[in-house]
Motif scaffolding. Structure first.
Motif, short mmCIF file in Angstrom:
data_model
loop_
_atom_site.label_atom_id
_atom_site.label_comp_id
_atom_site.label_asym_id
_atom_site.label_seq_id
_atom_site.Cartn_x
_atom_site.Cartn_y
_atom_site.Cartn_z
N ILE A 1 -39.07 -40.39 -35.80
CA ILE A 1 -39.33 -39.73 -37.08
C ILE A 1 -40.82 -39.83 -37.41
CG2 ILE A 1 -38.97 -39.96 -39.59
CD1 ILE A 1 -36.04 -40.73 -38.92
N GLU A 2 -41.35 -41.03 -37.21
CA GLU A 2 -42.76 -41.25 -37.54
C GLU A 2 -43.67 -40.29 -36.76
OE1 GLU A 2 -45.80 -44.90 -37.12
OE2 GLU A 2 -43.65 -45.39 -37.30
N LYS A 3 -43.35 -40.12 -35.48
CA LYS A 3 -44.23 -39.30 -34.64
C LYS A 3 -43.97 -37.80 -34.81
CE LYS A 3 -46.89 -38.21 -31.05
NZ LYS A 3 -46.90 -38.21 -29.67
N TRP A 4 -42.70 -37.40 -34.96
CA TRP A 4 -42.40 -35.97 -34.81
C TRP A 4 -41.93 -35.26 -36.06
CZ3 TRP A 4 -44.37 -33.69 -30.84
CH2 TRP A 4 -44.62 -34.43 -29.68
N HIS A 5 -41.32 -35.98 -37.01
CA HIS A 5 -40.73 -35.27 -38.15
C HIS A 5 -41.83 -34.62 -38.99
CE1 HIS A 5 -37.98 -34.07 -41.19
NE2 HIS A 5 -38.49 -34.87 -42.10
N GLN A 6 -41.79 -33.32 -39.10
CA GLN A 6 -42.78 -32.54 -39.84
C GLN A 6 -44.20 -32.80 -39.37
OE1 GLN A 6 -41.50 -33.09 -43.95
NE2 GLN A 6 -39.80 -31.69 -43.61
N ARG A 7 -44.33 -33.06 -38.08
CA ARG A 7 -45.65 -33.17 -37.46
C ARG A 7 -46.39 -31.84 -37.65
NH1 ARG A 7 -48.28 -35.67 -33.00
NH2 ARG A 7 -49.18 -34.17 -31.58
N THR A 8 -45.64 -30.74 -37.57
CA THR A 8 -46.14 -29.43 -38.02
C THR A 8 -45.03 -28.89 -38.93
OG1 THR A 8 -45.02 -27.97 -36.44
CG2 THR A 8 -47.03 -29.08 -35.65
N PRO A 9 -45.34 -27.85 -39.70
CA PRO A 9 -44.27 -27.32 -40.57
C PRO A 9 -43.09 -26.77 -39.79
CG PRO A 9 -46.44 -26.51 -41.25
CD PRO A 9 -46.65 -27.20 -39.94
#
Ligand code: GUN
Ligand code: ZN
Length: 444
Positions: free
Chosen positions: A193-201
């Motif tokens: 989650i920290e790395k990928w969740h909403q990393r971009t919209p």
């Protein structure tokens, strides 16, 4: 008139896209908008500012650059609300019903996902296959491995598509190499989650307990806690696909009144929950799903392939449950949303109903977006949503070409012809936020 008159004409239009527009409309009905010579005016942020006839839009925004797809169809890009990354190479594993198929085909395939070379190639092929089929939004079960999940996120990010991805959580009834206990699962999920969740919209993490039989109470409650504590996270799981599965859940959770009660008690249900399948339901269950706000991903080709059952769609509709469409590969038999629509039609025919062409297209686009809570972003070609669309060149398919030339002139006839014949040959281009993310190779 389909132009949004609230938008001043001077608003910065970055381009006009011209072609035969075909789009479902938000709201309850099956109506579609069909503009044989239509156009979209698109802003620099990729949102649709106006849509209508080409005359109207070209007249209103003179001087704007025109991407001319005249003679081709422009449809919203598809939304596949349920599929499995590790099952790409086991599509069509004949012979079993759900629980045996999981044991003999699906779970062994997931054991391969520790091989990084295999997962890199598989992720690339999966994402490219989705794009060639006009799918620009997909909700994907990864395997239970963090590395494979990272690989898939990275590939989705490179592609520019919308992707909602989750590492599968399970702590029992699967090969030991696929299990994580509840504490380890929380750690692994937190890192992803920290790395990928909403990393971009365009990228979202989805909490993904596989289904109750593969999860202890503690693991399920841990997943529910993610949903409660993170108001922007979604959760997906399987629910009530076969009778044997429901019987097994009854044995495993004897103190819960039924299958849905397990998910209710563990905090898994809410407006950000997507339940895969939901076939073995009655009106009371449909009503409880509706009350929770959860959505359903209907996966008809999978349901036919495994012989799981025929979803009582009318019950879900009666209680206004949001329903999207999923390919559910590898139990599903095709990535194509056209074939998935055909299967949805066949399943309801077997229940004595005929879904309209407009309804089928809507299920594969706007209803999918709505099931994911993305209906303010994608799923229809209307002002205010992003320009996520596919261009279809029907001339690339001989039978489709004949059919179109023989008088597929209204929306229902065009959709029916596409459901019968369209495949990846006819996808000319796919855009998200009006950015091309896939184009048919020249001479392709
Ligand atoms: N139920 C639990 N896991 C799965 C899966 O991988 N595919 C399908 N179709 N149903 C499931
Ligand atoms: Zn599934």
């Amino acid at each position: 008139m389909t132009t949004d008159s609230a938008i001043p004409d001077s608003f910065s239009v970055s381009c006009i896209v011209r072609g035969a527009l075909l789009t479902p409309l938000p709201g309850a009905g099956d109506a579609v908008r069909w503009e044989p010579d239509g156009a979209l005016a698109i802003g620099s942020d990729g949102r649709i500012l106006a849509s209508g006839s080409a005359n109207e839009i070209l007249g209103r925004f003179p001087g704007a650059a025109v991407d001319d797809f005249s003679g081709r169809l422009i449809l919203p890009a598809f939304v596949d609300a349920h599929l499995h990354f590790p099952q790409l190479d086991i599509i069509g594993s004949l012979g079993d019903s759900l629980l045996e198929w999981l044991e003999n085909s699906a779970l062994p395939a997931e054991l391969r996902m520790t091989d990084s070379r295999y997962t890199e190639i598989a992720a690339h092929i999966l994402i490219q296959t989705l794009l060639t089929h006009g799918i620009a939004t997909a909700v994907i079960y990864s395997s239970s491995h963090t590395d494979a999940t990272r690989t898939l996120f990275a590939e989705a990010e490179r592609s520019g598509m919308r992707a909602l991805i989750g590492k599968v959580s399970m702590d029992r009834h699967a090969p030991a190499a696929l299990l994580s206990d509840a504490d380890r699962d929380v750690e692994q999920t937190a890192r992803l989650i920290e790395k990928w969740h909403q990393r971009t919209p365009l990228l979202h993490y989805v909490v993904t307990p596989r289904f109750a039989p593969c999860c202890s109470d503690e693991l399920l409650r841990g997943c529910g806690e993610w949903l409660r504590s993170h108001p922007d996270l979604r959760l997906q799981t399987h629910f009530a696909e076969t009778r044997a599965e429901c019987d097994w859940v009854r044995e495993l959770f004897p103190h819960d009144r039924d299958y849905l009660a397990v998910y209710e008690r563990c905090g898994l249900l809410g407006p950000r929950t997507i339940l895969g399948h939901a076939i073995q339901i009655d009106a009371a269950i449909a009503e409880r799903i509706a009350e929770s706000g959860a959505a359903v991903a209907h996966c008809p080709s999978s349901n036919l392939f495994l012989g799981s059952g025929l979803i009582p769609l009318e019950l879900l509709e009666k209680f206004n449950v949001r329903v999207g469409l999923g390919s559910d590969i590898g139990a599903g038999t095709s990535v194509s949303m056209w074939r998935t629509m055909l299967a949805a039609y066949q399943v309801q025919r077997l229940r004595g109903r005929a879904l309209s062409p407009g309804r089928l297209l809507k299920m594969a686009t706007w209803q999918g977006a709505r099931a994911l809570g993305l209906e303010q972003e994608t799923g229809a070609l209307i002002p205010g949503l992003f320009a996520d669309f596919q261009v279809i060149d029907w001339q690339r398919h001989p039978l489709l070409k004949r059919r179109m030339e023989q008088g597929a002139v209204d929306a229902d006839a065009v959709i029916s012809a596409l459901i019968a014949h369209a495949d990846d040959r006819v996808t000319e281009e796919v855009r998200v936020l009006n950015r091309p993310i896939w184009q048919q190779p020249v001479n392709g």
